[in-house]
Design a protein around this motif. Structure first.
Motif, PDB file in Angstrom:
ATOM      1  N   GLY A  16       0.849  -1.182   0.000  1.00 50.28           N
ATOM      2  CA  GLY A  16       0.000   0.000   0.000  1.00 50.28           C
ATOM      3  C   GLY A  16       0.884   1.231   0.000  1.00 50.28           C
ATOM      4  N   ILE A  50      -1.479  -0.912  -4.138  1.00 46.32           N
ATOM      5  CA  ILE A  50      -2.637  -0.038  -3.976  1.00 46.32           C
ATOM      6  C   ILE A  50      -2.081   1.362  -3.716  1.00 46.32           C
ATOM      7  N   GLU A 109      -3.831  -0.774  -8.335  1.00 47.24           N
ATOM      8  CA  GLU A 109      -5.119  -0.112  -8.147  1.00 47.24           C
ATOM      9  C   GLU A 109      -4.884   1.260  -7.554  1.00 47.24           C
ATOM     10  N   LYS A 124      -6.882   4.441  -5.497  1.00 43.51           N
ATOM     11  CA  LYS A 124      -8.060   4.817  -4.712  1.00 43.51           C
ATOM     12  C   LYS A 124      -7.900   6.244  -4.193  1.00 43.51           C
ATOM     13  N   GLU A 177      -8.513  -2.670   5.710  1.00 49.18           N
ATOM     14  CA  GLU A 177      -9.838  -2.834   5.085  1.00 49.18           C
ATOM     15  C   GLU A 177      -9.689  -3.276   3.628  1.00 49.18           C
ATOM     16  N   TYR A 178      -8.703  -2.739   2.949  1.00 47.25           N
ATOM     17  CA  TYR A 178      -8.455  -3.121   1.557  1.00 47.25           C
ATOM     18  C   TYR A 178      -8.114  -4.600   1.439  1.00 47.25           C
ATOM     19  N   LYS A 216     -11.046  -7.101   1.413  1.00 49.49           N
ATOM     20  CA  LYS A 216     -11.925  -7.157   0.230  1.00 49.49           C
ATOM     21  C   LYS A 216     -11.426  -8.134  -0.805  1.00 49.49           C
TER      22      LYS A 216
END
Length: 126
Positions: free
Chosen positions: A8, A77, A104, A106, A122-123, A126
């Protein structure tokens, strides 16, 4: 079977926090941009074009530092409040080392360190 390594990256134009999703308990790494407000004022006094070129060069170096770390992961991410995440995405898409990396992007509000960690957790769910 290939191990999935996720990273991340919370970033703006000044700093990036890199959170290793496979080792969430480890402290995140921080990469800082070398372009600061003093650079901007000094080069702007000479010419706006020179300031823009210097800013682009510093941003490229900033993204190279992030890419060098991200190169060890196969899922990224990118998240944060500014356009820096999209600019980094375009930078990585030009690098063939990232051809097989899932990336990805966000949009988020400005997040403090613990909020960044919560977003990443939280990512993962999913």
């Amino acid at each position: 079977m290939k191990t999935i390594k996720q990273l991340g990256i919370y970033l703006d134009h000044a700093a990036a926090n890199l959170i290793d999703l496979s080792n969430i308990d480890e402290e995140s790494q921080t990469v800082l941009s070398d372009f600061d407000i003093q650079d901007k004022h000094e080069t702007l006094q000479r010419s706006e074009n020179e300031m823009h070129n210097k800013q682009q060069d510093k941003q490229r170096e900033y993204f190279k530092k992030i890419a060098a770390i991200a190169n060890n992961f196969n899922e990224l991410i990118l998240f944060g409040p500014t356009t820096a995440k999209t600019e980094l995405l375009h930078f990585l898409q030009k690098d063939h080392n990232f051809d097989n990396v899932k990336i990805e992007v966000k949009n988020t509000d400005k997040l403090a360190g613990n909020q960044q960690l919560l977003f990443v957790q939280e990512y993962i769910k999913k």
